[in-house]
Scaffold this motif. Sequence first.
Motif, PDB file in Angstrom:
ATOM      1  N   GLY A   8      41.645 -56.212-116.396  1.00 19.58           N
ATOM      2  CA  GLY A   8      40.352 -55.520-116.482  1.00 19.58           C
ATOM      3  C   GLY A   8      39.416 -56.162-117.492  1.00 19.58           C
ATOM      4  N   ALA A  10      37.001 -58.106-117.077  1.00 23.31           N
ATOM      5  CA  ALA A  10      35.595 -58.248-116.663  1.00 23.31           C
ATOM      6  C   ALA A  10      34.861 -56.915-116.741  1.00 23.31           C
ATOM      7  CB  ALA A  10      35.515 -58.821-115.253  1.00 23.31           C
ATOM      8  N   ILE A  13      34.998 -52.684-121.804  1.00 24.40           N
ATOM      9  CA  ILE A  13      35.750 -52.880-123.058  1.00 24.40           C
ATOM     10  C   ILE A  13      36.498 -54.207-123.017  1.00 24.40           C
ATOM     11  CG2 ILE A  13      37.369 -51.859-124.698  1.00 24.40           C
ATOM     12  CD1 ILE A  13      36.866 -49.143-123.403  1.00 24.40           C
ATOM     13  N   LEU A  36      37.574 -57.555-110.014  1.00 30.06           N
ATOM     14  CA  LEU A  36      36.107 -57.546-109.821  1.00 30.06           C
ATOM     15  C   LEU A  36      35.696 -56.458-108.823  1.00 30.06           C
ATOM     16  CD1 LEU A  36      35.157 -61.353-109.875  1.00 30.06           C
ATOM     17  CD2 LEU A  36      35.287 -59.718-111.769  1.00 30.06           C
ATOM     18  N   ALA A  83      42.692 -52.575-117.136  1.00 26.06           N
ATOM     19  CA  ALA A  83      42.215 -52.387-115.745  1.00 26.06           C
ATOM     20  C   ALA A  83      42.437 -50.948-115.296  1.00 26.06           C
ATOM     21  CB  ALA A  83      42.941 -53.345-114.814  1.00 26.06           C
ATOM     22  N   LYS A 165      45.238 -41.124-115.764  1.00 27.45           N
ATOM     23  CA  LYS A 165      45.534 -41.855-117.006  1.00 27.45           C
ATOM     24  C   LYS A 165      46.765 -41.240-117.684  1.00 27.45           C
ATOM     25  CE  LYS A 165      43.534 -44.802-118.719  1.00 27.45           C
ATOM     26  NZ  LYS A 165      43.593 -46.294-118.553  1.00 27.45           N
ATOM     27  N   ASN A 190      35.209 -41.822-126.426  1.00 24.71           N
ATOM     28  CA  ASN A 190      34.118 -42.481-125.670  1.00 24.71           C
ATOM     29  C   ASN A 190      33.593 -43.718-126.374  1.00 24.71           C
ATOM     30  OD1 ASN A 190      34.068 -39.670-124.577  1.00 24.71           O
ATOM     31  ND2 ASN A 190      32.367 -40.529-123.408  1.00 24.71           N
TER      32      ASN A 190
HETATM   33  P1  NAD Z   1      35.332 -50.421-116.659  1.00 21.37           P
HETATM   34  O1  NAD Z   1      35.236 -49.512-115.479  1.00 21.37           O
HETATM   35  O2  NAD Z   1      34.084 -50.921-117.288  1.00 21.37           O
HETATM   36  O3  NAD Z   1      36.184 -51.712-116.252  1.00 21.37           O
HETATM   37  C1  NAD Z   1      37.362 -51.632-115.508  1.00 21.37           C
HETATM   38  C2  NAD Z   1      37.745 -53.051-115.074  1.00 21.37           C
HETATM   39  O4  NAD Z   1      38.988 -52.977-114.354  1.00 21.37           O
HETATM   40  C3  NAD Z   1      36.719 -53.697-114.131  1.00 21.37           C
HETATM   41  O5  NAD Z   1      36.438 -55.010-114.551  1.00 21.37           O
HETATM   42  C4  NAD Z   1      37.424 -53.709-112.779  1.00 21.37           C
HETATM   43  O6  NAD Z   1      37.037 -54.778-111.957  1.00 21.37           O
HETATM   44  C5  NAD Z   1      38.884 -53.792-113.199  1.00 21.37           C
HETATM   45  N1  NAD Z   1      39.800 -53.279-112.169  1.00 21.37           N
HETATM   46  C6  NAD Z   1      39.717 -52.086-111.508  1.00 21.37           C
HETATM   47  N2  NAD Z   1      40.724 -51.979-110.618  1.00 21.37           N
HETATM   48  C7  NAD Z   1      41.481 -53.108-110.754  1.00 21.37           C
HETATM   49  C8  NAD Z   1      42.673 -53.577-110.133  1.00 21.37           C
HETATM   50  N3  NAD Z   1      43.274 -52.861-109.163  1.00 21.37           N
HETATM   51  N4  NAD Z   1      43.182 -54.759-110.507  1.00 21.37           N
HETATM   52  C9  NAD Z   1      42.562 -55.499-111.473  1.00 21.37           C
HETATM   53  N5  NAD Z   1      41.431 -55.119-112.084  1.00 21.37           N
HETATM   54  C10 NAD Z   1      40.896 -53.937-111.735  1.00 21.37           C
HETATM   55  O7  NAD Z   1      36.254 -49.672-117.704  1.00 21.37           O
HETATM   56  P2  NAD Z   1      36.155 -49.616-119.302  1.00 21.37           P
HETATM   57  O8  NAD Z   1      35.183 -48.581-119.676  1.00 21.37           O
HETATM   58  O9  NAD Z   1      36.032 -50.989-119.828  1.00 21.37           O
HETATM   59  O10 NAD Z   1      37.604 -49.040-119.642  1.00 21.37           O
HETATM   60  C11 NAD Z   1      38.709 -49.910-119.816  1.00 21.37           C
HETATM   61  C12 NAD Z   1      39.951 -49.095-120.087  1.00 21.37           C
HETATM   62  O11 NAD Z   1      39.765 -48.280-121.234  1.00 21.37           O
HETATM   63  C13 NAD Z   1      40.316 -48.138-118.954  1.00 21.37           C
HETATM   64  O12 NAD Z   1      41.712 -48.130-118.823  1.00 21.37           O
HETATM   65  C14 NAD Z   1      39.807 -46.780-119.431  1.00 21.37           C
HETATM   66  O13 NAD Z   1      40.576 -45.742-118.880  1.00 21.37           O
HETATM   67  C15 NAD Z   1      40.023 -46.913-120.929  1.00 21.37           C
HETATM   68  N6  NAD Z   1      39.123 -46.124-121.776  1.00 21.37           N
HETATM   69  C16 NAD Z   1      37.767 -46.250-121.629  1.00 21.37           C
HETATM   70  C17 NAD Z   1      36.920 -45.545-122.494  1.00 21.37           C
HETATM   71  C18 NAD Z   1      35.415 -45.653-122.390  1.00 21.37           C
HETATM   72  O14 NAD Z   1      34.718 -44.914-123.071  1.00 21.37           O
HETATM   73  N7  NAD Z   1      34.865 -46.556-121.589  1.00 21.37           N
HETATM   74  C19 NAD Z   1      37.474 -44.710-123.477  1.00 21.37           C
HETATM   75  C20 NAD Z   1      38.863 -44.584-123.559  1.00 21.37           C
HETATM   76  C21 NAD Z   1      39.677 -45.309-122.717  1.00 21.37           C
END
Ligand code: NAD
Length: 362
Positions: A8, A10, A13, A36, A83, A165, A190
């Motif tokens: 993940g 791309a 985070i 992607l 991811a 999750k 967040n």
């Molecule tokens: P995001 O949606 O911006 O990015 C998710 C990435 O995962 C994308 O690049 C997507 O292409 C990739 N992806 C999705 N399905 C996939 C698969 N089957 N195989 C490979 N790649 C795949 O998410 P984010 O906000 O960067 O969050 C990243 C992680 O952090 C997640 O696990 C999320 O649950 C966790 N998280 C996010 C936040 C937040 O505030 N954004 C807070 C706590 C935890």
Amino acid sequence: MANWLVTGGAGFIGTNFIHHILSIRQDVTVVNFDLLTYAGNPDGLSMYAGNPRYRFIKGDICDRKQVDAALRDNCIDTIVHFAAESHVDRSILGPMRFVMTNVNGTATLLDAARDYWGREGKDIPGEKRFHHISTDEVFGSLKPDEPAWTEASPYMPNSPYAASKAGSDHLVRAYGHTYGLPVTISNCSNNYGPYQFPEKLIPLVILNAVNGKPLPVYGDGQQIRDWLYVEDHCEAIRLILEKGKPGETYNIGGMNQPANLTIVKTICSLLDELVPDPSFCPHEKLITYVQDRPGHDRRYAMDSTKIKRELGWSPKYTLETGLRKTVEWYLANQDFVQKLTDRSDFKNWMDENYTERGGSSK
Ligand code: NAD
Ligand code: DAU
């Protein structure tokens, strides 16, 4: 050289994390493994094209063959697992994709790591680690007077996203307990900052406000999140990878807990100062109350005492400094963002979500 697989990478985070690691850890090679999806955008890392310490693989964490090949071909010793399907509203409209990616995908990665590190990869030098990035949403919702969540708080996920999750966290823990896989988990609040996909509150409000569009506030706007600047999160993850103990879980929060409406108004004031376009100022007049998210969690708050005490982490950004930096980044990178918002899948989603919510609930 240590070889890290970042899944993940791309996404929001993941992109920030790869920048952080490649600048701070000269001894690490990063393989970015990302499908992607609509949320993935490799442009944020285009400056590493040709860099011997960075490689991109387009791959699916649910596809065992692709995961096996990524581990084997790159002698991976560390997996940093971002991811996921990450957007709560989308999980309400279509939960099955969340179960598939977040539960099955995590299980596939865990099983591949167990096999690889137990067999052909067992001779790779250095420590192995599987770090799973999770969320505070697994704990449910807090009442106004309840204390912030600790690592011992019970799981009570409310949305399909949060439940998926939670399922992935349990699998990670079980692989550690049963097979001795060297796992760590972090549950984080967040995030906000550069490269966030503009379906999430903060970038959505910035971009809509700049373009004179309505700023949708769900329900009464008094819901509370614990906002964390993404760079602080990346540092916390690196410290867990460097100094955290296998089998442990760490809560990470920003200690910034204003109501959503306050966040939206703060962004409006920043834009009044930075983009004083008389046709849209004051930006606050664009605030529009819309129908609430079904099952909307009221309050999140994280107790980060453990990671502070054990790993010496604490956030460097206040909400004031982090929001200003974020707004400035979106204003300076409108081309990057425009490419995302021009995509038909993004436009369709915005139409679907906001038609669903109606115009105004107040
Ligand atoms: P995001 O949606 O911006 O990015 C998710 C990435 O995962 C994308 O690049 C997507 O292409 C990739 N992806 C999705 N399905 C996939 C698969 N089957 N195989 C490979 N790649 C795949 O998410 P984010 O906000 O960067 O969050 C990243 C992680 O952090 C997640 O696990 C999320 O649950 C966790 N998280 C996010 C936040 C937040 O505030 N954004 C807070 C706590 C935890
Ligand atoms: O708490 C951690 C979680 O934070 C992560 O696990 C998720 O991956 C991440 O998406 C985020 O979830 P939220 O649902 O809290 O984030 P979002 O930006 O979608 O919404 C933040 C708050 O703002 C929430 O109370 C809903 C509200 N909101 C959101 C949008 C998109 C609005 O009022 N209007 C909006 O248009």
